[in-house]
Design an enzyme around this catalytic site. Structure first.
Site, PDB file in Angstrom:
ATOM      1  N   SER A 158       0.820  -1.225   0.000  1.00  0.00           N
ATOM      2  CA  SER A 158       0.000   0.000   0.000  1.00  0.00           C
ATOM      3  C   SER A 158       0.844   1.262   0.000  1.00  0.00           C
ATOM      4  CB  SER A 158      -0.913  -0.004   1.229  1.00  0.00           C
ATOM      5  OG  SER A 158      -0.149  -0.085   2.427  1.00  0.00           O
ATOM      6  N   HIS A 200      22.256   4.269   2.463  1.00  0.00           N
ATOM      7  CA  HIS A 200      22.168   5.722   2.485  1.00  0.00           C
ATOM      8  C   HIS A 200      23.301   6.249   3.356  1.00  0.00           C
ATOM      9  CE1 HIS A 200      20.710   9.796   2.922  1.00  0.00           C
ATOM     10  NE2 HIS A 200      19.803   9.546   2.009  1.00  0.00           N
ATOM     11  N   GLU A 218       9.908  -0.941  -5.529  1.00  0.00           N
ATOM     12  CA  GLU A 218      11.189  -1.472  -5.055  1.00  0.00           C
ATOM     13  C   GLU A 218      11.247  -2.994  -5.102  1.00  0.00           C
ATOM     14  OE1 GLU A 218      14.233  -0.795  -1.246  1.00  0.00           O
ATOM     15  OE2 GLU A 218      12.274   0.184  -1.287  1.00  0.00           O
ATOM     16  N   GLU A 275      20.436  16.848  -6.032  1.00  0.00           N
ATOM     17  CA  GLU A 275      20.971  15.804  -5.157  1.00  0.00           C
ATOM     18  C   GLU A 275      22.127  15.092  -5.848  1.00  0.00           C
ATOM     19  OE1 GLU A 275      16.903  14.820  -2.623  1.00  0.00           O
ATOM     20  OE2 GLU A 275      17.616  13.365  -4.087  1.00  0.00           O
ATOM     21  N   HIS A 330      19.335   1.132   2.827  1.00  0.00           N
ATOM     22  CA  HIS A 330      18.294   2.080   2.442  1.00  0.00           C
ATOM     23  C   HIS A 330      17.423   1.618   1.287  1.00  0.00           C
ATOM     24  CE1 HIS A 330      16.340   5.923   1.941  1.00  0.00           C
ATOM     25  NE2 HIS A 330      16.824   6.090   0.726  1.00  0.00           N
ATOM     26  N   ARG A 354      21.312   3.037  -7.406  1.00  0.00           N
ATOM     27  CA  ARG A 354      20.169   3.918  -7.666  1.00  0.00           C
ATOM     28  C   ARG A 354      20.563   5.374  -7.481  1.00  0.00           C
ATOM     29  NH1 ARG A 354      16.093   6.598  -4.619  1.00  0.00           N
ATOM     30  NH2 ARG A 354      17.027   5.883  -2.683  1.00  0.00           N
ATOM     31  N   SER A 365       7.704   2.481   3.591  1.00  0.00           N
ATOM     32  CA  SER A 365       8.831   3.331   3.202  1.00  0.00           C
ATOM     33  C   SER A 365       8.404   4.615   2.509  1.00  0.00           C
ATOM     34  CB  SER A 365       9.776   2.537   2.291  1.00  0.00           C
ATOM     35  OG  SER A 365      10.353   1.457   2.989  1.00  0.00           O
ATOM     36  N   THR A 366       7.315   4.578   1.726  1.00  0.00           N
ATOM     37  CA  THR A 366       6.890   5.790   1.020  1.00  0.00           C
ATOM     38  C   THR A 366       6.651   6.934   1.993  1.00  0.00           C
ATOM     39  OG1 THR A 366       5.882   4.573  -0.810  1.00  0.00           O
ATOM     40  CG2 THR A 366       5.109   6.814  -0.448  1.00  0.00           C
ATOM     41  N   ARG A 371      25.633   8.025  -4.084  1.00  0.00           N
ATOM     42  CA  ARG A 371      25.517   7.500  -2.730  1.00  0.00           C
ATOM     43  C   ARG A 371      26.532   6.398  -2.408  1.00  0.00           C
ATOM     44  NH1 ARG A 371      18.906   7.282  -1.996  1.00  0.00           N
ATOM     45  NH2 ARG A 371      18.639   9.520  -1.686  1.00  0.00           N
ATOM     46  N   ALA A 396       9.843   8.733   3.083  1.00  0.00           N
ATOM     47  CA  ALA A 396      10.751   9.322   2.097  1.00  0.00           C
ATOM     48  C   ALA A 396      10.773  10.842   2.252  1.00  0.00           C
ATOM     49  CB  ALA A 396      10.314   8.937   0.685  1.00  0.00           C
ATOM     50  N   GLN A 397      11.958  11.407   2.293  1.00  0.00           N
ATOM     51  CA  GLN A 397      12.075  12.840   2.552  1.00  0.00           C
ATOM     52  C   GLN A 397      12.396  13.650   1.303  1.00  0.00           C
ATOM     53  OE1 GLN A 397      14.881  13.562   5.735  1.00  0.00           O
ATOM     54  NE2 GLN A 397      14.015  11.970   7.024  1.00  0.00           N
ATOM     55  N   ALA A 436       3.444   3.953  -2.526  1.00  0.00           N
ATOM     56  CA  ALA A 436       3.195   4.770  -3.713  1.00  0.00           C
ATOM     57  C   ALA A 436       2.882   3.920  -4.934  1.00  0.00           C
ATOM     58  CB  ALA A 436       4.405   5.657  -3.998  1.00  0.00           C
TER      59      ALA A 436
END
Length: 541
Positions: A14, A238, A369, A116, A345, A380, A43-44, A284, A47-48, A16
């Site tokens: 459930s 991460h 994912e 980023e 991450h 990624r 996780s969605t 990353r 997410a920041q 994104a």
């Protein structure tokens, strides 16, 4: 009481990806969405940073594609990258149409775009520093308005159901056995089409930025059902998670470095210029390895991320979530640096799919994912993940709708047989094995790997899997046992994949094979019960 449910489409997950697909189908199909916990977990929600998309006239599709290919260290599938990026603007517009409130520039009212690691342009659209929450809450609100979508919270999928398909020579996926944690019942959910949107498997590691639900359920279930998996050795760590004894898994968004934050040693010295010309904005994998190197070299527990040289007003406007969370632990980021450490991450590998999200098993899709699309390669690039969720969910929905009317409903499957199991009085076995698994994966299959460490991990996982299989066979199912079983499966796949890669590339770094091979190959594991092979089917089967 055990129940039997029948839908057109069953979506397991459930976040994104799962909710986007459900919304895209809602006008034409009856959809069940299974949420492992409350629907706003996962996780969605946490997410920041934001979503990468080509939205600025100074940017281009070719530039975004090129940046992604570079970050992926030669393993990205260029067709998948281009497909995703070409649909990025439409994906963002769809989210805006759903009501997502992205941050705008105060001066002109245009959407604010940040930059980023690995990106050559400002192309990250965001909602302050809580983009995931903004996207997820909007999608939840829209899903709850749909009469054709039923949401089942606290429902944990155990196994996929496959059955013979009289219309072809292959097996089909027809549903799943599901534990209802609201009343401890095990239900049968069946559908013409099943979609895995369960997220990644970062909880296989001791330190992770992900919520506890990221236990690789979809990947493990698909593997057991006969689907190939690919590139499981590429686990993204991460670089910057908050290091504090009371901070369980709080991620410090990469956008801080995008807006000028520096990584510093305990002495205050910056160190990234020694590792990469892009400094703090290197991809990353490079930043995580640099931090790991300095921590091990100095024998310290963490390094610092410092944005205190920016004005307090700038920090409060752009990073309110990070500022507030750090203040809870006595850290004022406007005045002092943040202690950070790398943490697992993102799972770059997953279930092999095509551009429509189809797996090897008929009528089974995987998106987000959980899937391996070829987009991420060996590493990624920041903020491509939520984009992949939206683009591939919509692509899968279109493909499903084009053929849904032609798919016959599956044969009715029997209820879950629990007649030969009993309640356990030794749940300590689960907690002990969970802890042991995550610790040896962190120690032996982490940011830097060796042949000897992988051999040790192989030995450990075989012993653990034997114990888990015995426990699974004799005792009643629980959420913890389901997750442990899935984590053990995913751990084995990661270890096997890492063993097969005799080079260092992207997120897989081996001290025994420090050079990159001139030939870039995916690591594809094929189960013994491979679903892509023909089976003998009769009308009576």
């Amino acid at each position: 009481m055990n129940k039997h449910y029948q839908y057109d489409v069953l979506v397991i997950g459930s976040g994104a990806a799962g909710l986007t697909l459900a919304l895209s189908l809602a006008k034409h199909a009856r959809v069940a969405v299974l949420s492992k916990n409350a629907i706003n977990q996962g996780s969605t929600w946490y997410a920041q940073g934001g979503i990468a998309a080509v939205l600025d006239d100074q940017d281009s599709i070719d530039a975004h594609v090129a940046d992604t290919l570079i970050a992926g260290a030669g393993l990205c599938h260029e067709d998948a990258v281009r497909f995703t990026v070409e649909h990025s603007k439409a994906a963002i517009q769809w989210l805006i149409d759903q009501g997502v409130n992205f941050t705008k520039e105060t001066a002109n009212g245009d959407y604010h775009l940040t930059k980023e690691g690995g990106h050559s342009h400002r192309r990250i659209i965001h909602s302050a520093d809580a983009t995931g929450q903004a996207v997820h809450s909007t999608l939840i609100e829209q899903v709850q308005k749909q009469q054709n979508i039923d949401i089942f919270e606290n429902h944990v999928a155990i196994n996929l159901i496959s059955q013979a398909d009289a219309d072809s020579r292959k097996l089909r996926c027809s549903g799943a056995y599901v534990l209802d944690n609201n009343n401890d019942a095990i239900h049968v959910f069946q559908a013409k089409v099943v979609v895995l949107a369960t997220g990644g498997a970062s909880k296989v590691y001791l330190y992770s930025s992900n919520p506890d639900s990221a236990s690789g359920d979809g990947i493990a279930m698909a593997w057991r059902a006969g689907c190939r998996v690919a590139n499981m050795e590429f686990n993204q760590f991460h670089p910057t998670c908050l290091f504090h004894p009371r901070a369980k898994n709080f991620l410090i968004t990469e956008a801080l470095r995008g807006e000028g934050a520096y990584l510093r040693l305990p002495s205050g010295e910056r160190f990234m210029p020694r590792f990469d010309e892009r400094e703090e904005l290197a991809p990353r994998d490079i930043v995580a390895r640099a931090i790991d190197h300095e921590i091990k070299r100095l024998g310290c527990d963490f390094v610092y991320l410092d944005i205190s040289h920016k004005s307090p007003e700038f920090i409060a406007e752009h990073f309110p979530t990070v500022k507030a969370r750090c203040l809870e632990f006595g850290i004022d980021i406007t005045k002092e640096p943040i202690p950070v450490v790398p943490a697992a991450h993102y799972t770059c590998g997953g279930v092999v799919v095509d551009k429509n999200g189809q797996t090897d098993l008929q009528h089974l899709y995987a998106i987000g994912e959980t899937s391996f699309t070829g987009l991420h390669g060996a590493n990624r690039m920041a903020s491509n993940s939520l984009l992949e969720c939206i683009v591939y969910a919509q692509s899968a929905a279109q493909h499903i709708l084009a053929k849904l009317d032609k798919i016959n409903p599956p044969d009715r499957s029997p209820h879950w047989d629990a007649s030969r199991v009993r309640d356990s009085d030794e749940d300590v076995v689960i907690s002990h094995n969970w802890d042991e698994l995550r610790r040896f994966m962190w120690d032996y299959v982490g940011i830097v790997r060796t042949h000897k460490r992988l051999e040790r991990a192989t030995h450990r996982i075989k012993l653990l899997q034997k114990e888990i299989a015995e426990y699974y066979s004799n005792y009643n199912i629980s959420s913890d046992l389901i997750e442990l079983r899935n984590l053990a499966t995913v751990a084995e796949l990661i270890i096997r994949s890492a063993h097969e890669r005799k080079e260092s590339r992207g997120l897989h770094f081996s001290l025994d094979h420090p050079e990159k091979s001139p030939i870039a190959r995916d690591t594809i594991l094929v189960p013994t019960n491979f679903a892509g092979q023909d089976v003998i089917v009769s009308k009576d089967s």
